[in-house]
Design a protein around this motif. Sequence first.
Motif, short mmCIF file in Angstrom:
data_model
loop_
_atom_site.label_atom_id
_atom_site.label_comp_id
_atom_site.label_asym_id
_atom_site.label_seq_id
_atom_site.Cartn_x
_atom_site.Cartn_y
_atom_site.Cartn_z
N GLY A 50 0.79 -1.22 0.00
CA GLY A 50 0.00 0.00 0.00
C GLY A 50 0.83 1.28 0.00
O GLY A 50 0.32 2.34 -0.36
N LEU A 51 2.09 1.18 0.39
CA LEU A 51 2.98 2.34 0.42
C LEU A 51 3.95 2.37 -0.75
O LEU A 51 4.68 3.34 -0.95
CB LEU A 51 3.80 2.34 1.72
CG LEU A 51 3.04 2.36 3.05
CD1 LEU A 51 4.02 2.31 4.22
CD2 LEU A 51 2.17 3.61 3.15
N ALA A 52 3.99 1.29 -1.51
CA ALA A 52 5.05 1.11 -2.50
C ALA A 52 5.08 2.19 -3.56
O ALA A 52 6.16 2.66 -3.96
CB ALA A 52 4.92 -0.26 -3.15
N GLN A 53 3.93 2.60 -4.07
CA GLN A 53 3.93 3.62 -5.12
C GLN A 53 4.53 4.92 -4.61
O GLN A 53 5.28 5.60 -5.32
CB GLN A 53 2.50 3.85 -5.63
CG GLN A 53 2.44 4.85 -6.78
CD GLN A 53 1.03 5.01 -7.33
OE1 GLN A 53 0.08 4.36 -6.88
NE2 GLN A 53 0.87 5.87 -8.32
N HIS A 54 4.21 5.27 -3.38
CA HIS A 54 4.74 6.50 -2.77
C HIS A 54 6.24 6.39 -2.51
O HIS A 54 6.99 7.38 -2.66
CB HIS A 54 4.00 6.79 -1.46
CG HIS A 54 4.61 7.85 -0.62
ND1 HIS A 54 4.63 9.18 -0.99
CD2 HIS A 54 5.27 7.77 0.57
CE1 HIS A 54 5.26 9.89 -0.06
NE2 HIS A 54 5.66 9.06 0.90
N LEU A 55 6.70 5.20 -2.14
CA LEU A 55 8.09 5.00 -1.77
C LEU A 55 8.99 4.65 -2.95
O LEU A 55 10.22 4.71 -2.83
CB LEU A 55 8.19 3.89 -0.72
CG LEU A 55 7.53 4.16 0.63
CD1 LEU A 55 7.50 2.89 1.46
CD2 LEU A 55 8.26 5.27 1.38
N ALA A 56 8.40 4.30 -4.08
CA ALA A 56 9.18 3.83 -5.23
C ALA A 56 10.19 4.88 -5.67
O ALA A 56 9.93 6.09 -5.64
CB ALA A 56 8.25 3.47 -6.38
N THR A 57 11.34 4.39 -6.11
CA THR A 57 12.41 5.28 -6.53
C THR A 57 13.15 4.65 -7.71
O THR A 57 12.71 3.65 -8.27
CB THR A 57 13.37 5.57 -5.36
OG1 THR A 57 14.33 6.54 -5.76
CG2 THR A 57 14.07 4.31 -4.86
N GLY A 87 7.97 2.73 -16.48
CA GLY A 87 6.96 3.41 -17.28
C GLY A 87 5.57 2.85 -17.08
O GLY A 87 4.57 3.55 -17.20
N ALA A 88 5.50 1.55 -16.72
CA ALA A 88 4.20 0.88 -16.56
C ALA A 88 3.67 0.94 -15.15
O ALA A 88 2.48 0.64 -14.92
CB ALA A 88 4.32 -0.57 -17.01
N GLY A 89 4.52 1.29 -14.19
CA GLY A 89 4.08 1.31 -12.80
C GLY A 89 5.23 1.02 -11.85
O GLY A 89 6.39 1.31 -12.16
N THR A 90 4.90 0.43 -10.71
CA THR A 90 5.89 0.14 -9.68
C THR A 90 6.30 -1.33 -9.73
O THR A 90 5.44 -2.21 -9.78
CB THR A 90 5.32 0.46 -8.28
OG1 THR A 90 4.92 1.83 -8.24
CG2 THR A 90 6.36 0.22 -7.19
N CYS A 91 7.60 -1.59 -9.71
CA CYS A 91 8.12 -2.95 -9.74
C CYS A 91 8.70 -3.33 -8.38
O CYS A 91 9.19 -2.48 -7.63
CB CYS A 91 9.22 -3.08 -10.78
SG CYS A 91 8.68 -2.91 -12.49
N ILE A 92 8.67 -4.62 -8.08
CA ILE A 92 9.38 -5.18 -6.93
C ILE A 92 10.75 -5.60 -7.44
O ILE A 92 10.86 -6.50 -8.26
CB ILE A 92 8.63 -6.39 -6.35
CG1 ILE A 92 7.24 -5.98 -5.86
CG2 ILE A 92 9.44 -7.02 -5.23
CD1 ILE A 92 6.38 -7.14 -5.40
N SER A 93 11.79 -4.94 -6.96
CA SER A 93 13.11 -5.13 -7.57
C SER A 93 14.20 -5.42 -6.56
O SER A 93 14.08 -5.11 -5.36
CB SER A 93 13.49 -3.87 -8.35
OG SER A 93 12.57 -3.61 -9.38
N LEU A 94 15.26 -6.01 -7.08
CA LEU A 94 16.55 -6.07 -6.41
C LEU A 94 17.50 -5.16 -7.17
O LEU A 94 17.66 -5.31 -8.39
CB LEU A 94 17.10 -7.49 -6.42
CG LEU A 94 16.47 -8.50 -5.46
CD1 LEU A 94 16.86 -9.92 -5.84
CD2 LEU A 94 16.90 -8.19 -4.02
N VAL A 95 18.07 -4.20 -6.48
CA VAL A 95 19.08 -3.34 -7.09
C VAL A 95 20.45 -3.85 -6.66
O VAL A 95 20.70 -4.03 -5.46
CB VAL A 95 18.89 -1.87 -6.68
CG1 VAL A 95 20.01 -1.00 -7.25
CG2 VAL A 95 17.53 -1.36 -7.16
N PHE A 96 21.32 -4.09 -7.64
CA PHE A 96 22.63 -4.68 -7.37
C PHE A 96 23.75 -3.67 -7.57
O PHE A 96 23.77 -2.93 -8.56
CB PHE A 96 22.86 -5.89 -8.27
CG PHE A 96 22.10 -7.10 -7.82
CD1 PHE A 96 22.60 -7.91 -6.80
CD2 PHE A 96 20.88 -7.42 -8.39
CE1 PHE A 96 21.89 -9.01 -6.37
CE2 PHE A 96 20.17 -8.52 -7.97
CZ PHE A 96 20.68 -9.33 -6.95
#
Length: 250
Positions: A50-57, A87-96
């Motif tokens: 529920g917070l992910a869109q706001h927190l996405a970076t 561009g399509a929205g918020t992803c659940i990611s691992l940044v390496f």
Amino acid sequence: MRICVVQTKPVKGDIQSNINQHLQLITQILPSRPDIIIFPELSITGYEPGLAQHLATLPEDSRFDIFQQTSDTANVTIGIGVPTKSGAGTCISLVFFQPHQPRQTYSKKYLHADEEPFFVGGQNNISFLSQNPKVALAICYEVFVPEHAQDASRNGAEIYLASVAKSVKGMDKAIERMTDISKGYGMTIGLANCVGFSDNFTCGGKSSIWNHQGELLGQLNGTEEGFLMLDTTTQELVQRQIPVLAVHQA
């Protein structure tokens, strides 16, 4: 290769506190000379759809520069869980963060139905973190999608690293599944989970490492932060539990 899975208790929605926590844990891991350190799913924000869109970076977020500096100095690859903008929205990611290389991102392709209102499936620029040995990546629900492990094995993966946010019950199922994957495909497996309350459930911990024969070599408990590290050549295991209070007061 020395692979390390980390178990954390994220602070809900507090990116800077979680960055500090990650760095404190990394400091305790580095004397064991890891090659790869991987954190749980959305470890930088907590698993909070529920917070992910706001927190996405973006992966290039300057707040993450310290991880690149640590990677460069210690010659270690670090993977953190981040909600990323696409561009399509918020992803659940691992940044390496890899030594002296541009940041890379692995985004979860297969979403659970509960995640679809909040996230979009990722289009990855990496599926394998290392080529020698070949390290495949997975995020949470993906481990239950048969095609995911099949594709990893078909493409020569020797190590399968999964970053998850699983409840106590969900983690029991994941442990059973990962044992089957390891036995079926002959892959060494590392599974990083979190502890504490996330979204609407309590995370079950039990971060684990299996050898390529499906034997469980080490497992953390369900309540404390800590790490597991395996030398895939010597099979030496380093295991350490760290009381949550000790980490957050450091």
